[in-house]
Design an enzyme around this catalytic site. Structure first.
Site, short mmCIF file in Angstrom:
data_model
loop_
_atom_site.label_atom_id
_atom_site.label_comp_id
_atom_site.label_asym_id
_atom_site.label_seq_id
_atom_site.Cartn_x
_atom_site.Cartn_y
_atom_site.Cartn_z
N HIS A 15 0.87 -1.21 0.00
CA HIS A 15 0.00 0.00 0.00
C HIS A 15 0.89 1.24 0.00
O HIS A 15 1.51 1.57 1.01
CB HIS A 15 -0.89 0.02 1.26
CG HIS A 15 -1.84 1.17 1.30
ND1 HIS A 15 -3.21 1.01 1.44
CD2 HIS A 15 -1.66 2.51 1.20
CE1 HIS A 15 -3.80 2.19 1.44
NE2 HIS A 15 -2.87 3.13 1.31
N HIS A 17 1.37 5.44 -1.75
CA HIS A 17 0.97 6.56 -2.62
C HIS A 17 2.25 7.12 -3.23
O HIS A 17 2.99 7.83 -2.56
CB HIS A 17 0.26 7.64 -1.81
CG HIS A 17 -0.96 7.14 -1.11
ND1 HIS A 17 -2.22 7.27 -1.65
CD2 HIS A 17 -1.12 6.49 0.07
CE1 HIS A 17 -3.11 6.71 -0.83
NE2 HIS A 17 -2.46 6.22 0.22
N LEU A 18 2.49 6.80 -4.49
CA LEU A 18 3.73 7.27 -5.12
C LEU A 18 3.61 8.70 -5.64
O LEU A 18 4.61 9.31 -6.00
CB LEU A 18 4.13 6.34 -6.27
CG LEU A 18 4.51 4.90 -5.87
CD1 LEU A 18 4.92 4.11 -7.10
CD2 LEU A 18 5.62 4.88 -4.83
N ARG A 19 2.39 9.22 -5.68
CA ARG A 19 2.12 10.56 -6.21
C ARG A 19 2.45 10.63 -7.70
O ARG A 19 2.68 9.62 -8.35
CB ARG A 19 2.88 11.65 -5.43
CG ARG A 19 2.64 11.62 -3.93
CD ARG A 19 1.17 11.72 -3.56
NE ARG A 19 0.99 11.97 -2.13
CZ ARG A 19 -0.07 11.56 -1.44
NH1 ARG A 19 -1.04 10.87 -2.03
NH2 ARG A 19 -0.19 11.83 -0.17
N ASN A 43 -5.35 7.27 -6.01
CA ASN A 43 -6.05 8.52 -5.67
C ASN A 43 -5.30 9.75 -6.17
O ASN A 43 -4.94 10.64 -5.42
CB ASN A 43 -6.30 8.62 -4.15
CG ASN A 43 -5.03 8.65 -3.31
OD1 ASN A 43 -4.00 8.08 -3.68
ND2 ASN A 43 -5.10 9.33 -2.19
N LYS A 101 -9.52 -0.27 -5.49
CA LYS A 101 -9.49 0.41 -4.19
C LYS A 101 -10.82 1.09 -3.92
O LYS A 101 -11.33 1.84 -4.75
CB LYS A 101 -8.37 1.47 -4.21
CG LYS A 101 -8.28 2.29 -2.94
CD LYS A 101 -7.85 1.44 -1.73
CE LYS A 101 -8.01 2.20 -0.43
NZ LYS A 101 -6.78 2.78 0.04
N HIS A 138 -10.40 1.23 2.18
CA HIS A 138 -10.15 2.25 3.20
C HIS A 138 -11.34 2.16 4.15
O HIS A 138 -12.43 2.61 3.84
CB HIS A 138 -10.05 3.64 2.56
CG HIS A 138 -9.74 4.71 3.57
ND1 HIS A 138 -8.52 5.37 3.62
CD2 HIS A 138 -10.47 5.22 4.60
CE1 HIS A 138 -8.53 6.23 4.62
NE2 HIS A 138 -9.70 6.16 5.22
N HIS A 176 -4.36 -0.51 6.12
CA HIS A 176 -3.85 0.32 7.22
C HIS A 176 -4.74 0.30 8.45
O HIS A 176 -5.27 1.32 8.86
CB HIS A 176 -3.58 1.76 6.76
CG HIS A 176 -4.61 2.38 5.87
ND1 HIS A 176 -5.95 2.40 6.17
CD2 HIS A 176 -4.51 3.00 4.67
CE1 HIS A 176 -6.60 3.02 5.21
NE2 HIS A 176 -5.76 3.38 4.28
N LEU A 221 -4.58 9.35 7.97
CA LEU A 221 -5.88 8.70 8.05
C LEU A 221 -5.75 7.24 7.64
O LEU A 221 -5.05 6.97 6.67
CB LEU A 221 -6.89 9.41 7.14
CG LEU A 221 -7.32 10.79 7.65
CD1 LEU A 221 -8.12 11.53 6.59
CD2 LEU A 221 -8.13 10.67 8.94
N ASP A 249 1.55 2.58 3.57
CA ASP A 249 0.73 3.79 3.37
C ASP A 249 1.61 5.03 3.31
O ASP A 249 1.22 6.09 3.81
CB ASP A 249 -0.36 3.92 4.44
CG ASP A 249 -1.43 4.92 4.03
OD1 ASP A 249 -1.50 5.28 2.84
OD2 ASP A 249 -2.20 5.35 4.92
N HIS A 253 3.31 14.53 1.70
CA HIS A 253 2.79 15.85 1.33
C HIS A 253 3.91 16.84 1.56
O HIS A 253 4.76 16.63 2.44
CB HIS A 253 1.59 16.23 2.21
CG HIS A 253 0.39 15.37 2.01
ND1 HIS A 253 -0.54 15.60 1.02
CD2 HIS A 253 -0.03 14.25 2.65
CE1 HIS A 253 -1.49 14.67 1.08
NE2 HIS A 253 -1.20 13.83 2.05
N ALA A 265 -3.42 14.86 5.52
CA ALA A 265 -3.18 13.58 6.21
C ALA A 265 -2.19 12.75 5.41
O ALA A 265 -2.32 12.63 4.20
CB ALA A 265 -4.50 12.82 6.35
C1 NCD Z 1 -3.42 9.25 2.01
C2 NCD Z 1 -2.97 10.28 0.98
O1 NCD Z 1 -2.45 11.34 1.39
O2 NCD Z 1 -3.11 10.02 -0.22
N1 NCD Z 1 -3.36 9.83 3.32
C3 NCD Z 1 -3.24 9.17 4.49
O3 NCD Z 1 -3.31 9.79 5.55
N2 NCD Z 1 -3.05 7.86 4.53
C4 NCD Z 1 -4.76 8.74 1.67
C5 NCD Z 1 -5.17 7.54 2.46
O4 NCD Z 1 -4.67 6.44 2.26
O5 NCD Z 1 -6.04 7.68 3.33
ZN ZN Z 2 -3.24 5.15 1.72
#
Ligand code: NCD
Ligand code: ZN
Length: 348
Positions: A15, A17-19, A43, A101, A138, A176, A221, A249, A253, A265
């Site tokens: 899991h 988020h590579l952006r 996302n 997802k 989620h 998560h 989150l 996860d 940011h 988050a």
């Molecule tokens: C994630 C994100 O920033 O894309 N943020 C997080 O707090 N985990 C989104 C997510 O997985 O809830």
């Molecule tokens: Zn996530």
């Protein structure tokens, strides 16, 4: 293997988020340095809902990596109320999508396109059940009457249990997890349900976010809960139960977006992920259980082969940088400024 060297079958991150855009290179490389494969969250803005968008994102990830990095991004489709099951099935059959997802609408970052009512995607879930495509969840109920610290527990009874009763063959990963309730729910469920656990939820509870000053860089989150929940997560992670496996996860940011009147988050754990898990497992007297959790149980659930190569960690106290800067992007990593007892080495 000695007391000061830890050799692990190369782990995967189930899991992350590579952006995209300017942030992608840094996050993808930090992930690919440690992990052979990763389940990549969809996302983005706009979210990944078509095979073409998934394939294009995968290409951007691979193009952003430096020469010589071997890494397999496993792509996911973002479920919306009006997602097209035929499109998703095509993507799955052609090897573009590994899983779907589910974000409840407005649960977290970039989830405005998320599902407003699970009933709206029942045809999609039935299709996934038929073709053997995993659903990644989620697990939070988002409604004004539910306290943020109760959102995960309420989701289990209100959404997850009825959905699994209706869809007994659907394979589900509860992502998560942050509560003892989820640990017990997953333990009690059949083999179709597994869960990922992040590095940070094994180490922080809500006091670490809120007591003695607010710490935005560990706000994520689902938000970290009371200490007894963290203890339950630690016990589950080191238990050797294959229903619990690694998913960081990693959700970076920019520093300014975290240190803000309405901070985002997400925790950026990729640069220290395996070191953080190793520290937790060692504290639990369970270093011997790390390889199963990090490198074996995930592939088993996803029905993928185990990685063949290995990584090496040395017992070498190392300070984590206060922040990581790349171009004009500054991100504060998990464990910023702390000493870690293990360090993954690139050359043995
Ligand atoms: C994630 C994100 O920033 O894309 N943020 C997080 O707090 N985990 C989104 C997510 O997985 O809830
Ligand atoms: Zn996530």
């Amino acid at each position: 293997m000695t007391e000061d060297t830890l050799i692990l079958r190369r782990p995967d991150d189930w899991h992350v988020h590579l952006r995209d855009g300017a942030m992608l290179g840094q996050v993808a490389d930090a992930t690919a340095r440690q992990f052979a494969r990763a389940i990549v969250m969809p996302n983005l803005a706009p979210p990944i809902t078509t095979m073409q968008a998934g394939a294009a994102y995968r290409e951007r990830i691979l193009a952003a990596l430096p020469e010589g990095r071997v890494f397999t991004p496993l792509m996911t489709a973002y479920l919306t109320d009006d997602i097209d099951p035929d499109e998703v099935e095509r993507g799955f059959r052609q090897g573009v999508f590994t899983a779907c997802k589910l974000y409840p609408r407005n649960a977290t970052t970039n989830s405005t396109h998320g599902v407003s009512d699970i009933a709206n995607i029942y045809p999609m879930l039935e299709r996934m059940q038929t073709i053997g495509m995993p659903l990644l969840v989620h697990g939070e109920v988002v409604s004004a009457d539910i306290d943020i610290f109760d959102r995960e527990a309420v989701f289990l009874e209100r959404v997850l249990r009825p959905m699994m009763d209706d869809m007994p063959g659907l394979r589900v990963v509860l992502e998560h997890i942050t509560t003892r309730d989820s640990v017990e729910f997953v333990q009690a469920a059949g083999d179709t349900l597994a869960a990922t656990i992040t590095a940070h939820h094994l180490r922080i509870d809500r006091n670490d976010i809120l007591a003695g000053g607010i710490r935005p860089h560990v706000y994520c989150l689902p938000v970290a809960k009371r200490r007894f929940h963290r203890e339950a997560l630690r016990k589950a992670a080191v238990s050797g139960n294959p229903k619990f496996f690694l998913g960081t996860d990693t959700a970076p940011h920019r520093r300014g977006d975290k240190e803000s009147v309405c901070g985002c988050a997400g925790v950026y754990s990729a640069p220290v992920a395996i070191e953080s898990y190793a520290q937790t497992f060692e504290e639990e007297g369970a270093l011997g259980k790390l390889e199963g959790f990090a490198s074996e149980f995930g592939p088993r659930f996803y029905r993928l082969p185990l990685n063949k190569d290995a990584i090496t960690l040395k017992r070498q106290p190392t300070r984590v940088p206060e922040s990581i800067v790349s171009g004009d992007i500054e991100i504060v990593p998990f464990h910023a400024g702390e000493m870690m007892s293990w360090r993954m080495v690139d050359e043995v």
